[in-house]
Design a protein around this motif. Structure first.
Motif, PDB file in Angstrom:
ATOM      1  N   SER A 193      44.989  65.205  66.207  1.00  0.00           N
ATOM      2  CA  SER A 193      46.350  65.612  66.571  1.00  0.00           C
ATOM      3  C   SER A 193      47.226  65.622  65.318  1.00  0.00           C
ATOM      4  N   LEU A 194      48.290  66.367  65.404  1.00  0.00           N
ATOM      5  CA  LEU A 194      49.245  66.411  64.295  1.00  0.00           C
ATOM      6  C   LEU A 194      49.822  65.025  64.043  1.00  0.00           C
TER       7      LEU A 194
ATOM      8  N   ALA B  61      59.806  66.634  58.090  1.00  0.00           N
ATOM      9  CA  ALA B  61      59.686  67.872  58.868  1.00  0.00           C
ATOM     10  C   ALA B  61      58.267  68.385  58.682  1.00  0.00           C
ATOM     11  N   VAL B  62      57.701  68.932  59.762  1.00  0.00           N
ATOM     12  CA  VAL B  62      56.316  69.387  59.729  1.00  0.00           C
ATOM     13  C   VAL B  62      56.220  70.799  60.289  1.00  0.00           C
ATOM     14  N   ALA B  63      55.463  71.636  59.592  1.00  0.00           N
ATOM     15  CA  ALA B  63      55.179  72.987  60.080  1.00  0.00           C
ATOM     16  C   ALA B  63      53.663  73.176  60.094  1.00  0.00           C
TER      17      ALA B  63
ATOM     18  N   LYS C  60      55.065  77.434  61.401  1.00  0.00           N
ATOM     19  CA  LYS C  60      55.941  77.219  62.550  1.00  0.00           C
ATOM     20  C   LYS C  60      56.291  75.748  62.618  1.00  0.00           C
ATOM     21  N   VAL C  61      57.596  75.447  62.609  1.00  0.00           N
ATOM     22  CA  VAL C  61      58.053  74.060  62.670  1.00  0.00           C
ATOM     23  C   VAL C  61      57.658  73.467  64.016  1.00  0.00           C
TER      24      VAL C  61
ATOM     25  N   LEU D 278      56.594  66.839  69.846  1.00  0.00           N
ATOM     26  CA  LEU D 278      55.372  67.580  70.180  1.00  0.00           C
ATOM     27  C   LEU D 278      54.190  67.248  69.272  1.00  0.00           C
ATOM     28  N   TRP D 279      54.393  66.372  68.295  1.00  0.00           N
ATOM     29  CA  TRP D 279      53.323  66.047  67.360  1.00  0.00           C
ATOM     30  C   TRP D 279      52.082  65.525  68.064  1.00  0.00           C
ATOM     31  N   SER D 280      52.257  64.630  69.042  1.00  0.00           N
ATOM     32  CA  SER D 280      51.094  64.028  69.708  1.00  0.00           C
ATOM     33  C   SER D 280      50.338  65.041  70.560  1.00  0.00           C
TER      34      SER D 280
END
Length: 68
Positions: free
Chosen positions: A18-19, A35-37, A41-42, A47-49
């Motif tokens: 997972s992210l 911040a993660v893309a 797409k950011v 929603l990371w999990s």
């Protein structure tokens, strides 16, 4: 699995990542100001999990810094 993290290829022995797990591993659990893309797409932190990474995904990790 191969992931491109900040324009650098990184290999993982798992195929199900997972992210959130990637961020925790790569950033030593420090997510404040991050911040993660994924594939340009950011992805919101909430929603990371739920975001599962695929082979050859491109991840950009950006950390806010102070300065003037």
């Amino acid at each position: 699995m191969e992931l491109i993290i900040n324009h650098k290829s990184t290999f993982f022995e798992v195929s199900n990542l997972s992210l959130e797990a990637l961020v925790m591993q790569h950033c030593q659990g420090k997510t404040s100001g991050l911040a993660v893309a994924v594939n340009q797409k950011v992805v919101p932190k909430n929603l990371w999990s739920q975001t599962m990474l695929q082979n050859k995904d491109s991840i950009l990790l950006i950390t806010a810094t102070q300065g003037g």
